[in-house]
Design a protein around this motif. Structure first.
Motif, PDB file in Angstrom:
ATOM      1  N   THR A   1       0.738  -1.331  -0.194  1.00  0.00           N
ATOM      2  CA  THR A   1      -0.010  -0.056   0.052  1.00  0.00           C
ATOM      3  C   THR A   1       0.850   1.201   0.001  1.00  0.00           C
ATOM      4  OG1 THR A   1      -0.023  -0.140   2.326  1.00  0.00           O
ATOM      5  CG2 THR A   1      -1.867  -1.127   1.205  1.00  0.00           C
TER       6      THR A   1
ATOM      7  N   ARG B   1      -4.825   0.527  -9.347  1.00  0.00           N
ATOM      8  CA  ARG B   1      -5.685   1.219  -8.015  1.00  0.00           C
ATOM      9  C   ARG B   1      -5.623   2.708  -8.397  1.00  0.00           C
ATOM     10  NH1 ARG B   1      -1.844  -1.922  -4.990  1.00  0.00           N
ATOM     11  NH2 ARG B   1      -0.831  -0.070  -4.427  1.00  0.00           N
TER      12      ARG B   1
ATOM     13  N   TRP C   1      -9.129   5.023  -8.960  1.00  0.00           N
ATOM     14  CA  TRP C   1      -9.137   6.384  -8.208  1.00  0.00           C
ATOM     15  C   TRP C   1      -9.724   7.456  -9.320  1.00  0.00           C
ATOM     16  CZ3 TRP C   1      -7.181  11.446  -8.587  1.00  0.00           C
ATOM     17  CH2 TRP C   1      -7.471  12.134  -7.834  1.00  0.00           C
TER      18      TRP C   1
ATOM     19  N   ASP D   1     -11.227   1.666  -4.179  1.00  0.00           N
ATOM     20  CA  ASP D   1     -10.445   0.597  -3.888  1.00  0.00           C
ATOM     21  C   ASP D   1      -8.950   0.928  -4.166  1.00  0.00           C
ATOM     22  OD1 ASP D   1     -12.198  -1.736  -3.065  1.00  0.00           O
ATOM     23  OD2 ASP D   1     -12.974  -1.389  -5.092  1.00  0.00           O
ATOM     24  N   ASN D   2      -8.537   1.989  -3.528  1.00  0.00           N
ATOM     25  CA  ASN D   2      -7.296   2.497  -3.842  1.00  0.00           C
ATOM     26  C   ASN D   2      -6.645   2.905  -2.262  1.00  0.00           C
ATOM     27  OD1 ASN D   2      -8.173   5.537  -3.370  1.00  0.00           O
ATOM     28  ND2 ASN D   2      -9.263   4.537  -5.253  1.00  0.00           N
ATOM     29  N   TYR D   3      -5.381   3.349  -2.325  1.00  0.00           N
ATOM     30  CA  TYR D   3      -4.779   3.689  -1.209  1.00  0.00           C
ATOM     31  C   TYR D   3      -4.329   5.258  -1.020  1.00  0.00           C
ATOM     32  CZ  TYR D   3      -5.328  -1.127   0.314  1.00  0.00           C
ATOM     33  OH  TYR D   3      -5.993  -2.391   0.620  1.00  0.00           O
ATOM     34  N   PRO D   4      -3.740   5.630   0.104  1.00  0.00           N
ATOM     35  CA  PRO D   4      -3.094   7.098  -0.097  1.00  0.00           C
ATOM     36  C   PRO D   4      -2.028   7.419  -1.133  1.00  0.00           C
ATOM     37  CG  PRO D   4      -3.633   6.468   2.160  1.00  0.00           C
ATOM     38  CD  PRO D   4      -4.015   5.086   1.299  1.00  0.00           C
TER      39      PRO D   4
ATOM     40  N   ASP E   1      -1.674   5.989  -3.976  1.00  0.00           N
ATOM     41  CA  ASP E   1      -2.275   5.865  -5.301  1.00  0.00           C
ATOM     42  C   ASP E   1      -3.150   7.392  -5.540  1.00  0.00           C
ATOM     43  OD1 ASP E   1      -1.954   2.960  -5.644  1.00  0.00           O
ATOM     44  OD2 ASP E   1      -3.527   2.940  -4.145  1.00  0.00           O
ATOM     45  N   GLU E   2      -3.840   7.779  -4.448  1.00  0.00           N
ATOM     46  CA  GLU E   2      -4.624   9.104  -4.306  1.00  0.00           C
ATOM     47  C   GLU E   2      -3.536  10.302  -4.554  1.00  0.00           C
ATOM     48  OE1 GLU E   2      -7.591  11.911  -1.783  1.00  0.00           O
ATOM     49  OE2 GLU E   2      -7.424   9.481  -1.401  1.00  0.00           O
TER      50      GLU E   2
ATOM     51  N   ILE F   1      -4.866  -6.588  -4.864  1.00  0.00           N
ATOM     52  CA  ILE F   1      -6.233  -6.134  -4.677  1.00  0.00           C
ATOM     53  C   ILE F   1      -7.280  -6.336  -5.738  1.00  0.00           C
ATOM     54  CG2 ILE F   1      -6.176  -3.815  -5.381  1.00  0.00           C
ATOM     55  CD1 ILE F   1      -7.517  -2.655  -3.137  1.00  0.00           C
TER      56      ILE F   1
END
Length: 273
Positions: free
Chosen positions: A16, A23, A27, A33-36, A38-39, A112
């Motif tokens: 992650t 991911r 976004w 279904d993504n993590y910080p 990715d964002e 994921i």
């Protein structure tokens, strides 16, 4: 619906802390279904190029149209590499709407996506859907697993959507496509979408590439000439190599907001004779 044993009972570790294309794409499409990590990279890219979410939807809309077209040509088998996180309608839903007996194998290397593969495995009772977790460069493993569901003596539509710009020449982008093409029977189709620098200023393309590289990701936005190389030995389907939005738009609905946006991607479909 027949489902195959994926052989993937042991959960793979999800990293992650590093952005992942699947991911990030989720976004861009408004998914959860993504993590910080990715964002964060996604926001940097959108901050520089605000149209990227619309471009992502235009790319996905091309996939829907191309799948409909190929299914309309009588193809009943699909191999989708670089699947991404499920966003309905998924490829098998589009194909099985036209051909309920269509068989689909999905492949991605992000754990994921595997975690959400149950959504990818819901198809018609007449068809078959399977999922394999593998790196796109490991074509031998992909083909070995796909043969459990697909008959490689019959036509298959090979779908590589928004994948190859994440694989450099040094990592074997052209070689992996050649290996997959060689495995296909005559009457099969190759479907590709690929980011390109040709539709935007050179400085802007360089900035996007640098942002991806800063996030630890490969980004090789190929020119039209370099994109065309993936289709060597195949017969192009009209209209040939075009921007995503220009490939048979009559086969789908326009993406909201696309009127003033260039997709930034070349697409094409070609047939193996």
């Amino acid at each position: 619906m027949e489902q195959q044993d994926t052989g993937l009972d042991t959960p793979a570790r999800i990293d992650t802390g590093k952005p992942h294309p699947a991911r990030m794409y989720d976004w861009f499409l408004g998914g959860k279904d993504n993590y910080p990590a990715d964002e964060e990279l996604g926001r940097q890219l959108v901050g520089f190029a605000p149209d990227i979410p619309v471009m992502a939807r235009m790319n996905r809309a091309f996939m829907h149209r191309a799948t409909r077209w190929v299914a309309g040509q009588g193809v009943r088998q699909f191999l989708d590499i670089g699947t991404g996180i499920p966003t309905e309608p998924n490829l098998h839903q589009v194909a099985q709407e036209i051909a309920p007996d269509a068989r689909v194998v999905y492949c991605d290397n992000d754990p994921i996506v595997l975690a959400h593969s149950e959504a990818l495995l819901r198809g018609t009772s007449e068809g078959g859907v399977d999922y394999v977790q593998a790196d796109a460069r490991d074509t031998a493993a992909i083909l070995e697993h796909a043969r459990r569901t697909l008959d490689f003596d019959r036509p298959i539509a090979l779908s590589l959507i928004a994948l190859l710009h994440f694989i450099s020449n040094e990592d074997g982008a052209y070689e992996l496509v050649e290996h997959l093409k060689e495995a296909l029977a005559p009457g099969s189709y190759l479907i590709i979408s690929h980011l390109t620098p040709d539709f935007h200023p050179e400085e802007a393309s360089r900035k996007v590439t640098d942002l991806y590289k800063a996030g630890g990701l490969t980004m090789d936005m190929r020119s039209r000439e370099r994109f065309a190389r993936f289709f060597e030995g195949l017969e192009p389907v009209a209209p040939g190599i075009v921007a995503a939005e220009d490939w048979h738009p009559e086969l789908g609905e326009p993406v909201p907001g696309q009127e003033d946006v260039r997709s930034g991607a070349y697409v094409a479909v070609a047939r193996k004779n």
